[in-house]
Motif scaffolding. Structure first.
Motif, short mmCIF file in Angstrom:
data_model
loop_
_atom_site.label_atom_id
_atom_site.label_comp_id
_atom_site.label_asym_id
_atom_site.label_seq_id
_atom_site.Cartn_x
_atom_site.Cartn_y
_atom_site.Cartn_z
N ALA A 1 0.81 -1.22 0.18
CA ALA A 1 -0.10 -0.11 -0.13
C ALA A 1 0.96 1.32 -0.07
N VAL A 2 2.26 1.07 -0.02
CA VAL A 2 3.17 2.35 0.02
C VAL A 2 3.52 2.49 -1.28
N GLU A 3 3.55 4.06 -1.59
CA GLU A 3 3.88 4.48 -2.75
C GLU A 3 5.02 5.10 -2.74
N GLN A 4 5.79 5.69 -1.71
CA GLN A 4 6.87 6.37 -1.44
C GLN A 4 7.37 6.43 -0.17
N VAL A 5 8.68 6.14 -0.07
CA VAL A 5 9.33 6.31 1.22
C VAL A 5 9.94 7.71 1.31
N ILE A 6 9.56 8.43 2.49
CA ILE A 6 10.08 9.86 2.65
C ILE A 6 11.37 9.63 3.72
N ARG A 7 12.26 10.44 3.26
CA ARG A 7 13.84 10.20 4.18
C ARG A 7 14.20 11.50 4.62
N ARG A 8 13.69 12.57 4.25
CA ARG A 8 13.61 14.00 4.58
C ARG A 8 12.57 14.79 4.74
N VAL A 9 12.29 15.86 5.42
CA VAL A 9 11.47 16.91 5.41
C VAL A 9 12.11 18.36 5.01
N ARG A 10 11.23 18.95 4.18
CA ARG A 10 11.94 20.49 3.92
C ARG A 10 10.89 21.35 4.45
N PHE A 11 11.13 22.09 5.57
CA PHE A 11 10.33 23.34 5.78
C PHE A 11 11.00 24.75 5.08
N GLU B 1 12.65 15.54 -6.33
CA GLU B 1 13.05 15.04 -4.98
C GLU B 1 12.12 13.99 -4.37
N PRO B 2 12.01 12.96 -5.00
CA PRO B 2 11.01 12.02 -4.59
C PRO B 2 10.89 11.33 -3.18
N ASP B 3 12.14 11.43 -2.37
CA ASP B 3 12.19 11.26 -1.07
C ASP B 3 12.24 12.32 -0.13
N THR B 4 11.44 13.49 -0.43
CA THR B 4 11.23 14.79 0.48
C THR B 4 9.97 15.13 0.55
N PHE C 1 3.48 16.29 -0.39
CA PHE C 1 3.96 15.01 -0.52
C PHE C 1 4.10 14.26 -1.76
N PRO C 2 5.23 14.04 -2.12
CA PRO C 2 5.55 13.14 -3.44
C PRO C 2 5.09 11.63 -3.41
N ARG C 3 4.29 11.29 -4.38
CA ARG C 3 3.89 9.98 -4.71
C ARG C 3 4.26 9.57 -6.05
N GLN C 4 3.97 8.32 -6.53
CA GLN C 4 4.26 7.81 -7.68
C GLN C 4 3.50 8.76 -8.85
N GLY C 5 4.62 9.28 -9.78
CA GLY C 5 3.75 9.84 -10.72
C GLY C 5 3.52 11.33 -10.42
N GLY C 6 3.86 11.92 -9.16
CA GLY C 6 3.05 13.12 -8.91
C GLY C 6 3.09 13.48 -7.54
N TRP C 7 2.01 14.50 -7.13
CA TRP C 7 2.04 14.95 -5.89
C TRP C 7 0.84 14.76 -5.13
N SER C 8 0.72 14.99 -3.85
CA SER C 8 -0.49 15.30 -3.06
C SER C 8 -0.22 16.17 -2.19
N ILE C 9 -1.07 17.33 -2.66
CA ILE C 9 -0.88 18.83 -2.00
C ILE C 9 -2.04 19.06 -1.40
N GLY C 10 -1.60 19.66 -0.23
CA GLY C 10 -2.81 20.03 0.65
C GLY C 10 -2.69 21.52 1.26
N VAL C 11 -3.66 22.29 1.62
CA VAL C 11 -3.87 23.57 2.23
C VAL C 11 -4.57 23.29 3.42
N GLY C 12 -4.21 23.70 4.68
CA GLY C 12 -4.80 23.61 5.79
C GLY C 12 -4.89 24.75 6.74
N THR C 13 -6.38 24.90 7.24
CA THR C 13 -6.26 26.29 8.17
C THR C 13 -6.86 25.56 9.42
#
Length: 379
Positions: A61-71, A180-183, A199-211
């Protein structure tokens, strides 16, 4: 009686509960209102540490492994943190994760009814009666309510907060190249009282805006028109999906009380467990589903105190950290620039946040010092 336990909702919490109950030999029925394969708005970030709660491999069920976070702050002033461990943070697609967990529940002996919604829930003559959208009525000894952020059943039975607090969100799935698929990226400053994630995933991005304060929705089009080009994408790319996150907002009972509530538990988003600072929802959903199954298995075996112990266990394993997370969020999102400078940009802070995302650390480990710094700066 149609089942020992009926689980209402086939998301991560419900499917996890159904699997663990079925694996313990319980007759369990899982109800899911959405058709199979339907996408669900969700960033899909999940700590790899959840693997320890399941005896089967979650990697399908995992599409991508994240190894770093960029703020970053307004797309500038970046800070990068390496995540601890070999596979600290995963990106999943909710539709695939939900289906995979449901498949495991069925393979363990559970039954899945989909698409079929639970319209009403009542207790009669020592059994729970669940009225379905097709007019059928099902009965069971116990019920797990796991029907998501929009749950009508939890509050009606006195579970969770009487007045849930919500964060307003806009989610976008975008196809495209990922440099950078692992970031994973967290952007502060573009959203008043909130943040963006990419968040990178296979073939693209999952992007969100939250308040996260005031429940007002951000000017998402303006935010996305700035954020998307920074990722090499057109400012109008993707389809917007608006939603709400039911965030943690205090300690509340997650089990029914008295005869009217015996054998009734709430789990996942319906229990208002979402992280009020970083919006993490999958880990508490899976945790609560697993713990709900353990509690009901004990209760069905004669342990009358197991449901109350479930509420207490979720409080200690998740709620106590979220109480600190809420305090941090209330200060940070009211003073976001100060919070970024004094919090995120501190030498140790990104590493600490990375450890929280990976499940190695709770907010209580960092909160008192962080809040003192923010309040001192404010005064």
């Amino acid at each position: 009686m149609d089942a020992e336990v009926i689980v209402i909702g086939g998301g991560p919490a419900g499917a996890a509960a159904a699997f663990h109950l079925a694996a313990r030999g319980r007759a369990v029925l899982l109800l899911e209102r959405e058709p199979a394969g339907r996408g669900k708005p969700c960033g899909g970030g999940m700590a790899a540490s959840v693997q320890r709660w399941f005896p089967f491999d979650l990697s399908p069920a995992v599409e991508q492994v994240i190894r770093r976070v960029r703020f970053s702050w307004c797309l500038e002033d970046p800070v990068v943190a390496e995540l601890p461990g070999d596979a600290p943070f995963w990106i999943v697609r909710r539709a695939r994760l939900d289906a995979f967990l449901a498949e495991q529940a069925v393979a363990a002996g559970g039954r899945l009814l989909q698409p079929l919604a639970a319209e009403r829930l009542e207790r009669q003559q020592g059994l729970w009666r669940v009225g379905l959208s097709d007019g059928e009525m099902l009965t069971s000894r116990a019920v797990v309510i796991a029907d998501g952020s929009g749950s009508r059943l939890a509050g009606a039975h006195g579970l969770g907060p009487a007045r849930p607090r919500y964060a307003a969100t806009v989610s976008v799935e975008v196809e495209g190249e990922v440099a950078e698929p692992d970031t994973a990226r967290f952007e502060f400053g573009l959203v008043h009282h909130g943040f963006c994630w990419a968040f990178p995933r296979q073939g693209g991005w999952s992007i969100g805006v939250g308040t996260f304060i005031g429940q007002q929705e951000a000017d998402s089009e303006a935010v996305l028109s700035a954020l998307l080009p920074s990722l090499g994408l057109p400012g109008d790319a993707g389809v917007r999906h608006r939603g709400q996150l039911r965030v943690w907002d205090g300690h509340h009972p997650l089990h029914g009380s008295g005869e009217a509530g015996t054998g009734l538990l709430v789990a996942g988003d319906a229990a208002s467990l979402c992280d009020p600072f970083l919006a993490e929802g999958l880990r508490p959903s899976l945790l609560s589903g697993c713990r709900a199954a353990e509690a009901l298995d004990l209760w069905l075996a004669g342990d009358e105190g197991a449901p109350a112990a479930y509420s207490q266990r979720l409080r200690s394993e998740w709620g106590e950290s979220m109480a600190w997370g809420r305090r941090i969020a209330q200060v940070f999102y009211r003073l976001p620039k100060v919070g970024y400078q004094l919090g995120i940009k501190r030498p140790t802070a990104p590493r600490r946040i990375a450890q929280i995302l990976s499940g190695e650390m709770g907010y209580g480990d960092i909160a008192q010092r962080a809040i003192r710094r923010l309040l001192f700066q404010k005064s």
